[in-house]
Write a protein that holds these residues in place. Structure first.
Motif, PDB file in Angstrom:
ATOM      1  N   MET A   1       0.852  -1.199   0.000  1.00  0.00           N
ATOM      2  CA  MET A   1       0.000   0.000   0.000  1.00  0.00           C
ATOM      3  C   MET A   1       0.890   1.252   0.000  1.00  0.00           C
ATOM      4  N   CYS A   2       0.517   2.240  -0.792  1.00  0.00           N
ATOM      5  CA  CYS A   2       1.302   3.470  -0.900  1.00  0.00           C
ATOM      6  C   CYS A   2       1.157   4.299   0.372  1.00  0.00           C
ATOM      7  N   GLU A   3       2.264   4.817   0.870  1.00  0.00           N
ATOM      8  CA  GLU A   3       2.245   5.693   2.048  1.00  0.00           C
ATOM      9  C   GLU A   3       1.675   7.049   1.630  1.00  0.00           C
ATOM     10  N   THR A   4       0.604   7.478   2.285  1.00  0.00           N
ATOM     11  CA  THR A   4      -0.078   8.698   1.862  1.00  0.00           C
ATOM     12  C   THR A   4       0.514   9.967   2.477  1.00  0.00           C
ATOM     13  N   VAL A   5       1.394   9.813   3.463  1.00  0.00           N
ATOM     14  CA  VAL A   5       2.125  10.950   4.019  1.00  0.00           C
ATOM     15  C   VAL A   5       3.592  10.546   4.106  1.00  0.00           C
ATOM     16  N   LEU A   6       4.440  11.254   3.372  1.00  0.00           N
ATOM     17  CA  LEU A   6       5.861  10.926   3.342  1.00  0.00           C
ATOM     18  C   LEU A   6       6.632  11.855   4.266  1.00  0.00           C
ATOM     19  N   LEU A   7       7.615  11.309   4.965  1.00  0.00           N
ATOM     20  CA  LEU A   7       8.509  12.095   5.806  1.00  0.00           C
ATOM     21  C   LEU A   7       9.932  11.936   5.294  1.00  0.00           C
ATOM     22  N   ASP A   8      10.509  13.037   4.860  1.00  0.00           N
ATOM     23  CA  ASP A   8      11.902  13.052   4.403  1.00  0.00           C
ATOM     24  C   ASP A   8      12.671  14.064   5.242  1.00  0.00           C
ATOM     25  N   ARG A   9      13.989  13.917   5.237  1.00  0.00           N
ATOM     26  CA  ARG A   9      14.822  14.861   5.966  1.00  0.00           C
ATOM     27  C   ARG A   9      15.846  15.503   5.037  1.00  0.00           C
ATOM     28  N   ARG A  10      16.015  16.791   5.177  1.00  0.00           N
ATOM     29  CA  ARG A  10      17.114  17.517   4.540  1.00  0.00           C
ATOM     30  C   ARG A  10      17.953  18.091   5.671  1.00  0.00           C
ATOM     31  N   ASP A  11      18.787  17.222   6.212  1.00  0.00           N
ATOM     32  CA  ASP A  11      19.559  17.560   7.411  1.00  0.00           C
ATOM     33  C   ASP A  11      18.596  17.904   8.551  1.00  0.00           C
ATOM     34  N   GLU A  12      18.641  19.133   9.067  1.00  0.00           N
ATOM     35  CA  GLU A  12      17.824  19.469  10.231  1.00  0.00           C
ATOM     36  C   GLU A  12      16.388  19.853   9.883  1.00  0.00           C
ATOM     37  N   ILE A  13      16.054  19.881   8.599  1.00  0.00           N
ATOM     38  CA  ILE A  13      14.707  20.251   8.157  1.00  0.00           C
ATOM     39  C   ILE A  13      13.932  19.004   7.720  1.00  0.00           C
ATOM     40  N   ALA A  14      12.745  18.827   8.285  1.00  0.00           N
ATOM     41  CA  ALA A  14      11.874  17.717   7.899  1.00  0.00           C
ATOM     42  C   ALA A  14      10.903  18.190   6.818  1.00  0.00           C
ATOM     43  N   VAL A  15      10.649  17.331   5.841  1.00  0.00           N
ATOM     44  CA  VAL A  15       9.700  17.643   4.773  1.00  0.00           C
ATOM     45  C   VAL A  15       8.562  16.626   4.841  1.00  0.00           C
ATOM     46  N   LEU A  16       7.345  17.109   5.100  1.00  0.00           N
ATOM     47  CA  LEU A  16       6.150  16.263   5.148  1.00  0.00           C
ATOM     48  C   LEU A  16       5.365  16.472   3.863  1.00  0.00           C
ATOM     49  N   THR A  17       5.181  15.390   3.112  1.00  0.00           N
ATOM     50  CA  THR A  17       4.544  15.470   1.793  1.00  0.00           C
ATOM     51  C   THR A  17       3.268  14.648   1.761  1.00  0.00           C
ATOM     52  N   LEU A  18       2.144  15.299   1.460  1.00  0.00           N
ATOM     53  CA  LEU A  18       0.901  14.562   1.222  1.00  0.00           C
ATOM     54  C   LEU A  18       1.073  13.821  -0.101  1.00  0.00           C
ATOM     55  N   ASN A  19       0.753  12.535  -0.116  1.00  0.00           N
ATOM     56  CA  ASN A  19       1.137  11.699  -1.256  1.00  0.00           C
ATOM     57  C   ASN A  19      -0.043  10.914  -1.836  1.00  0.00           C
ATOM     58  N   ARG A  20      -1.045  11.654  -2.320  1.00  0.00           N
ATOM     59  CA  ARG A  20      -2.119  11.066  -3.130  1.00  0.00           C
ATOM     60  C   ARG A  20      -2.246  11.904  -4.404  1.00  0.00           C
ATOM     61  N   PRO A  21      -1.200  11.953  -5.210  1.00  0.00           N
ATOM     62  CA  PRO A  21      -1.205  12.877  -6.348  1.00  0.00           C
ATOM     63  C   PRO A  21      -2.348  12.625  -7.326  1.00  0.00           C
ATOM     64  N   GLU A  22      -2.792  11.375  -7.436  1.00  0.00           N
ATOM     65  CA  GLU A  22      -3.894  11.062  -8.351  1.00  0.00           C
ATOM     66  C   GLU A  22      -5.214  11.662  -7.881  1.00  0.00           C
ATOM     67  N   LYS A  23      -5.298  12.032  -6.594  1.00  0.00           N
ATOM     68  CA  LYS A  23      -6.490  12.662  -6.012  1.00  0.00           C
ATOM     69  C   LYS A  23      -6.213  14.117  -5.630  1.00  0.00           C
ATOM     70  N   LEU A  24      -5.168  14.693  -6.199  1.00  0.00           N
ATOM     71  CA  LEU A  24      -4.747  16.056  -5.857  1.00  0.00           C
ATOM     72  C   LEU A  24      -4.505  16.197  -4.357  1.00  0.00           C
ATOM     73  N   ASN A  25      -4.054  15.084  -3.741  1.00  0.00           N
ATOM     74  CA  ASN A  25      -3.744  15.042  -2.310  1.00  0.00           C
ATOM     75  C   ASN A  25      -4.937  15.387  -1.427  1.00  0.00           C
ATOM     76  N   ALA A  26      -6.139  15.159  -1.951  1.00  0.00           N
ATOM     77  CA  ALA A  26      -7.332  15.281  -1.103  1.00  0.00           C
ATOM     78  C   ALA A  26      -7.199  14.273   0.030  1.00  0.00           C
ATOM     79  N   TRP A  27      -7.491  14.713   1.237  1.00  0.00           N
ATOM     80  CA  TRP A  27      -7.160  13.838   2.349  1.00  0.00           C
ATOM     81  C   TRP A  27      -8.343  13.189   3.026  1.00  0.00           C
ATOM     82  N   THR A  28      -7.988  12.152   3.773  1.00  0.00           N
ATOM     83  CA  THR A  28      -8.931  11.342   4.520  1.00  0.00           C
ATOM     84  C   THR A  28      -8.579  11.441   5.998  1.00  0.00           C
ATOM     85  N   HIS A  29      -9.438  10.873   6.827  1.00  0.00           N
ATOM     86  CA  HIS A  29      -9.176  10.822   8.265  1.00  0.00           C
ATOM     87  C   HIS A  29      -7.834  10.149   8.541  1.00  0.00           C
ATOM     88  N   ALA A  30      -7.565   9.048   7.864  1.00  0.00           N
ATOM     89  CA  ALA A  30      -6.325   8.297   8.101  1.00  0.00           C
ATOM     90  C   ALA A  30      -5.094   9.143   7.775  1.00  0.00           C
TER      91      ALA A  30
END
Length: 255
Positions: A1-30
């Protein structure tokens, strides 16, 4: 299953990416639950000095996935209230972060996604961004949206956005103060990371205390907005209008 919220790091900066591009990242409760969990963990992580919020593909976040909320029954007031509580918890998780938050607004940002961007400390986008609060077009009263827009836009423009469901491009959003800065489309994420890193380089105690004071200025207004939203959304869902409008929208998309 695809992770719908991605967490990446650029050294001390965290990047949180909503990851449902096919739905324009429209979100759900989960998705919101996952995002809240990440935000709380990052707040306690001493190696994280700032957070960038963004979305995958051609959208930041198109707001609520209507396929989820269209199923709320007219008599299910608890479900309508729980939906508002979801957003209250999410917005507070962003606002209460002691570290700087920068939204990298990379495309469509609408409805509750628009509100989510506005609760970040700063927002960097490009001229092709599409921003707005079109909830009334789906039969959904814009209540927390009014709160999110008010201090930036004032009464007149807030009323215009909330009542007309209009969307504006990045140039107009920047003129109105909805975007802090405009950069080229392919520079948005890097610019947001650089901005978060620049604030993170400042004395962290002063940054945290300044953020806390900024939050205090409208915390009561958020609490009042959430209380009002629960009452008003329950009234709206009891009429069945939001469900009908959302069902009509979903049916049109399938054609």
């Amino acid at each position: 299953m695809c992770e719908t919220v991605l967490l990446d790091r650029r050294d001390e900066i965290a990047v949180l990416t909503l990851n449902r591009p096919e739905k324009l990242n429209a979100w759900t409760h989960a998705m919101r639950e996952r995002l809240i969990g990440h935000l709380r963990e990052l707040d306690e992580d001493p190696t994280c000095r700032g957070v960038v919020l963004t979305g995958a593909g051609r959208a930041f976040c198109a707001g609520q996935d209507l396929a989820e909320t269209a199923a709320i029954r007219p008599d299910d007031h608890a479900a309508a209230e729980a939906w508002i509580d979801d957003f209250d918890r999410l917005y507070r998780a962003v606002r209460e972060l002691r570290k700087p938050t920068v939204a990298a607004v990379n495309g469509v940002v609408a409805g509750s996604g628009f509100q989510y961007a506005l609760v970040a400390d700063l927002r960097i986008g490009h001229a092709g961004v599409t921003m707005g609060q079109p909830e009334v077009a789906s039969g959904i009263p814009s209540i927390t949206g009014i709160w999110a827009m008010w201090d930036i836009l004032g009464r007149a423009k807030t009323a215009e956005f909330a009542l007309t469901a209009q969307l504006v491009d990045g140039v107009e959003a920047h003129r109105l103060g909805l975007l802090t800065r405009l950069v080229a489309e392919d520079e948005v994420l890097d610019a947001a990371v650089a901005q978060a890193r620049a604030i993170a380089a400042l004395p962290p105690g002063a940054v945290a205390l300044t953020k806390a004071r900024l939050r205090e200025l409208d915390d009561d207004a958020l609490a009042q907005a959430v209380t009002a939203a629960k009452k008003i959304h329950a009234e709206a869902y009891a009429t069945g209008e939001p469900q009908r409008e959302m069902a009509r929208f979903l049916a049109a998309k399938k054609r």
